[in-house]
Scaffold this motif. Structure first.
Motif, PDB file in Angstrom:
ATOM      1  N   ASN A 243       0.821  -1.214   0.000  1.00 43.14           N
ATOM      2  CA  ASN A 243       0.000   0.000   0.000  1.00 43.14           C
ATOM      3  C   ASN A 243       0.850   1.257   0.000  1.00 43.14           C
ATOM      4  OD1 ASN A 243      -2.801  -0.237  -0.238  1.00 43.14           O
ATOM      5  ND2 ASN A 243      -2.999  -1.075   1.819  1.00 43.14           N
ATOM      6  N   VAL A 244       1.834   1.316   0.892  1.00 45.90           N
ATOM      7  CA  VAL A 244       2.641   2.535   0.999  1.00 45.90           C
ATOM      8  C   VAL A 244       3.549   2.687  -0.212  1.00 45.90           C
ATOM      9  CG1 VAL A 244       4.636   1.570   2.243  1.00 45.90           C
ATOM     10  CG2 VAL A 244       3.929   3.928   2.645  1.00 45.90           C
ATOM     11  N   VAL A 245       4.002   1.581  -0.805  1.00 47.46           N
ATOM     12  CA  VAL A 245       4.810   1.659  -2.029  1.00 47.46           C
ATOM     13  C   VAL A 245       3.978   2.218  -3.176  1.00 47.46           C
ATOM     14  CG1 VAL A 245       5.956   0.283  -3.805  1.00 47.46           C
ATOM     15  CG2 VAL A 245       6.489  -0.112  -1.406  1.00 47.46           C
ATOM     16  N   ALA A 246       2.734   1.739  -3.302  1.00 43.05           N
ATOM     17  CA  ALA A 246       1.870   2.233  -4.372  1.00 43.05           C
ATOM     18  C   ALA A 246       1.568   3.712  -4.208  1.00 43.05           C
ATOM     19  CB  ALA A 246       0.570   1.430  -4.419  1.00 43.05           C
ATOM     20  N   LEU A 247       1.306   4.145  -2.972  1.00 44.59           N
ATOM     21  CA  LEU A 247       1.041   5.560  -2.727  1.00 44.59           C
ATOM     22  C   LEU A 247       2.250   6.420  -3.077  1.00 44.59           C
ATOM     23  CD1 LEU A 247      -0.945   5.417   0.638  1.00 44.59           C
ATOM     24  CD2 LEU A 247      -1.826   6.057  -1.607  1.00 44.59           C
ATOM     25  N   ASN A 248       3.442   5.933  -2.766  1.00 41.19           N
ATOM     26  CA  ASN A 248       4.637   6.700  -3.081  1.00 41.19           C
ATOM     27  C   ASN A 248       4.963   6.657  -4.564  1.00 41.19           C
ATOM     28  OD1 ASN A 248       6.213   7.813  -0.555  1.00 41.19           O
ATOM     29  ND2 ASN A 248       5.287   5.896   0.083  1.00 41.19           N
ATOM     30  N   LEU A 249       4.625   5.564  -5.247  1.00 39.34           N
ATOM     31  CA  LEU A 249       4.765   5.541  -6.704  1.00 39.34           C
ATOM     32  C   LEU A 249       3.845   6.575  -7.339  1.00 39.34           C
ATOM     33  CD1 LEU A 249       5.026   1.732  -7.575  1.00 39.34           C
ATOM     34  CD2 LEU A 249       6.813   3.466  -7.765  1.00 39.34           C
ATOM     35  N   ILE A 290      -4.877  13.447 -16.483  1.00 44.15           N
ATOM     36  CA  ILE A 290      -3.867  12.386 -16.567  1.00 44.15           C
ATOM     37  C   ILE A 290      -3.292  12.083 -15.188  1.00 44.15           C
ATOM     38  CG2 ILE A 290      -1.560  11.849 -17.442  1.00 44.15           C
ATOM     39  CD1 ILE A 290      -2.326  13.316 -19.997  1.00 44.15           C
ATOM     40  N   PHE A 291      -2.992  13.119 -14.417  1.00 44.11           N
ATOM     41  CA  PHE A 291      -2.494  12.911 -13.057  1.00 44.11           C
ATOM     42  C   PHE A 291      -3.517  12.148 -12.218  1.00 44.11           C
ATOM     43  CE2 PHE A 291       0.679  16.672 -12.944  1.00 44.11           C
ATOM     44  CZ  PHE A 291       1.680  15.842 -13.429  1.00 44.11           C
ATOM     45  N   ALA A 292      -4.785  12.537 -12.314  1.00 46.88           N
ATOM     46  CA  ALA A 292      -5.832  11.872 -11.531  1.00 46.88           C
ATOM     47  C   ALA A 292      -5.981  10.409 -11.940  1.00 46.88           C
ATOM     48  CB  ALA A 292      -7.160  12.607 -11.711  1.00 46.88           C
ATOM     49  N   ALA A 293      -5.974  10.144 -13.242  1.00 49.23           N
ATOM     50  CA  ALA A 293      -6.109   8.768 -13.730  1.00 49.23           C
ATOM     51  C   ALA A 293      -4.931   7.912 -13.271  1.00 49.23           C
ATOM     52  CB  ALA A 293      -6.204   8.770 -15.256  1.00 49.23           C
ATOM     53  N   THR A 294      -3.717   8.483 -13.287  1.00 46.81           N
ATOM     54  CA  THR A 294      -2.539   7.740 -12.844  1.00 46.81           C
ATOM     55  C   THR A 294      -2.638   7.388 -11.365  1.00 46.81           C
ATOM     56  OG1 THR A 294      -1.191   8.885 -14.492  1.00 46.81           O
ATOM     57  CG2 THR A 294      -0.032   7.804 -12.686  1.00 46.81           C
ATOM     58  N   TYR A 295      -3.038   8.352 -10.563  1.00 50.66           N
ATOM     59  CA  TYR A 295      -3.148   8.125  -9.118  1.00 50.66           C
ATOM     60  C   TYR A 295      -4.196   7.053  -8.820  1.00 50.66           C
ATOM     61  CZ  TYR A 295      -2.865   9.397  -4.196  1.00 50.66           C
ATOM     62  OH  TYR A 295      -2.660   9.368  -2.850  1.00 50.66           O
ATOM     63  N   ILE A 296      -5.335   7.142  -9.475  1.00 52.17           N
ATOM     64  CA  ILE A 296      -6.408   6.164  -9.246  1.00 52.17           C
ATOM     65  C   ILE A 296      -5.980   4.780  -9.715  1.00 52.17           C
ATOM     66  CG2 ILE A 296      -8.744   5.520  -9.947  1.00 52.17           C
ATOM     67  CD1 ILE A 296      -9.377   8.539 -10.015  1.00 52.17           C
ATOM     68  N   LEU A 297      -5.293   4.711 -10.861  1.00 50.14           N
ATOM     69  CA  LEU A 297      -4.851   3.417 -11.391  1.00 50.14           C
ATOM     70  C   LEU A 297      -3.855   2.739 -10.451  1.00 50.14           C
ATOM     71  CD1 LEU A 297      -4.731   1.333 -13.677  1.00 50.14           C
ATOM     72  CD2 LEU A 297      -2.937   2.718 -14.743  1.00 50.14           C
ATOM     73  N   LEU A 298      -2.898   3.493  -9.931  1.00 51.90           N
ATOM     74  CA  LEU A 298      -1.907   2.901  -9.026  1.00 51.90           C
ATOM     75  C   LEU A 298      -2.551   2.443  -7.721  1.00 51.90           C
ATOM     76  CD1 LEU A 298       1.153   5.254  -9.609  1.00 51.90           C
ATOM     77  CD2 LEU A 298       0.930   2.859 -10.263  1.00 51.90           C
ATOM     78  N   ASN A 299      -3.534   3.175  -7.230  1.00 50.57           N
ATOM     79  CA  ASN A 299      -4.246   2.730  -6.032  1.00 50.57           C
ATOM     80  C   ASN A 299      -5.057   1.470  -6.312  1.00 50.57           C
ATOM     81  OD1 ASN A 299      -4.258   4.654  -3.462  1.00 50.57           O
ATOM     82  ND2 ASN A 299      -3.972   5.930  -5.268  1.00 50.57           N
ATOM     83  N   LEU A 300      -5.620   1.370  -7.512  1.00 45.06           N
ATOM     84  CA  LEU A 300      -6.353   0.158  -7.897  1.00 45.06           C
ATOM     85  C   LEU A 300      -5.416  -1.042  -7.935  1.00 45.06           C
ATOM     86  CD1 LEU A 300      -8.782  -1.381  -9.106  1.00 45.06           C
ATOM     87  CD2 LEU A 300      -8.108  -0.504 -11.351  1.00 45.06           C
ATOM     88  N   VAL A 301      -4.248  -0.861  -8.543  1.00 45.94           N
ATOM     89  CA  VAL A 301      -3.266  -1.944  -8.600  1.00 45.94           C
ATOM     90  C   VAL A 301      -2.832  -2.345  -7.192  1.00 45.94           C
ATOM     91  CG1 VAL A 301      -0.931  -2.539  -9.353  1.00 45.94           C
ATOM     92  CG2 VAL A 301      -2.461  -1.318 -10.898  1.00 45.94           C
ATOM     93  N   ALA A 302      -2.640  -1.353  -6.309  1.00 48.92           N
ATOM     94  CA  ALA A 302      -2.248  -1.648  -4.925  1.00 48.92           C
ATOM     95  C   ALA A 302      -3.309  -2.479  -4.215  1.00 48.92           C
ATOM     96  CB  ALA A 302      -1.992  -0.347  -4.165  1.00 48.92           C
ATOM     97  N   ASP A 303      -4.580  -2.129  -4.388  1.00 53.91           N
ATOM     98  CA  ASP A 303      -5.661  -2.891  -3.756  1.00 53.91           C
ATOM     99  C   ASP A 303      -5.658  -4.346  -4.215  1.00 53.91           C
ATOM    100  OD1 ASP A 303      -6.555  -0.783  -2.280  1.00 53.91           O
ATOM    101  OD2 ASP A 303      -8.170  -0.222  -3.640  1.00 53.91           O
TER     102      ASP A 303
END
Length: 317
Positions: A243-249, A290-303
């Motif tokens: 989780n924390v790795v994905a948030l920092n990515l 684009i920034f919003a989509a990237t952030y949401i996508l990485l959080n989805l992958v983390a979940d």
């Protein structure tokens, strides 16, 4: 398997809904900007006819709902319109900048993630030792400083001596190793900012698992402490670490604005700042989305990765 598929579909649907809400907020914030956009772009000397033609060309005379629908519909297909500053197609303008930002984020991640996992592992292994205290002091110090302050310290320490350039001037024709050399200081700045989060979460997660009964059983069997941490504690502490790795990515990609501006790095962050200064709202909307989509996508992958790494979540009753 069915549970994982259902969970994946649910997370994707939630991500799409979140992105829709964010896109509405971005569009509404741009529309709520004070002043007349046509007047700001064309200048005070623009004639009424020119202002009318400009508003018609951008569909500013249409209702906001229709303009939002046209914008988001085109954005889904990869078309963001044209830049107000130079008339270039925004997709072509963003492409090289996005590649540069992803290169910088990947470079920083390749340094930060292994380093933070190693430091977290060692800090948990030698808990309450001088090494643990020293690492905590260093990482907390680095995270306490803002990015631009760390960037200027690195410029003073490394760029002044001629080891690295204080301006990361790269382009599509820049050779790979020259690109790496030019982006080392921005990548190091981002690394120093994010490594503390990941290191401390890794340390805390491993220490929490070390209190489990099966860890005590491994100790009683005479298993070396480093093997207990590496083979038993670390795999079972992956969920919070992921989780924390994905948030920092996500931060490495969407939070690079300040770092890119300091080093004049031609990425999306620098483009966003330049577009705001020029009041190029079409580019600002596209970069924000684009920034919003990237952030949401990485959080989805983390979940999804957290679910895969935890059998209790994969096989819920």
């Amino acid at each position: 398997m069915k549970g994982m598929i259902g969970l994946t579909v649910q997370r994707i649907g939630l991500g799409i809904a979140t992105l829709f809400v964010v896109s509405v907020l971005i569009f509404s914030a741009i529309q709520a900007m004070p002043g007349d956009l046509a007047q700001a772009v064309l200048g005070q000397s623009a004639t009424p006819e020119a202002l009318t033609a400009f508003r018609k060309d951008l569909n500013l005379d249409e209702p906001p709902v229709k303009r939002y629908g046209d914008w988001i519909g085109a954005a889904v297909t990869g078309h963001f319109g044209k830049s107000l500053a130079d008339g270039r197609d925004i997709s072509q303008l963003i492409g090289p900048r996005l590649a540069n930002t992803l290169f910088l984020a990947t470079f920083a991640a390749l340094i930060a993630i292994p380093l933070s996992l190693l430091l977290g592992f060692l800090a948990a292994l030698y808990r309450n030792s001088w090494f643990d205290r020293l690492i905590n002091v260093i990482t907390l110090t680095s995270i306490s400083f803002p990015e631009f302050f760390i960037a200027y310290i690195l410029i003073f320490a490394l760029a002044q001596g001629g080891y690295f350039s204080s301006i990361s001037d790269v382009g599509s024709s820049t050779p790979f190793w020259e690109h790496v050399h030019a982006t080392f200081l921005p990548a190091l700045t981002l690394t120093l900012v994010v490594v503390a989060h990941m290191m401390r979460m890794t340390r805390a997660a491993i220490i929490n698992v070390l209190a489990a009964p099966y860890i005590e059983m491994a100790r009683l069997k005479g298993v070396p402490r480093w093997k207990i941490v590496l083979n038993h504690a670390l795999p079972n502490a992956l969920a919070p670490v992921i989780n924390v790795v994905a948030l920092n990515l996500a931060y490495l990609i969407v939070g690079v604005v300040v770092v890119e501006v300091v080093f004049v790095y031609p990425g999306l962050g620098q483009l966003l700042v330049d577009s705001v200064a020029k009041r190029d709202v079409t580019v600002v909307q596209a970069v924000g989305l684009i920034f919003a989509a990237t952030y949401i996508l990485l959080n989805l992958v983390a979940d999804l990765l957290v679910t895969v790494s935890n059998p209790r979540l994969r096989y819920r009753r």
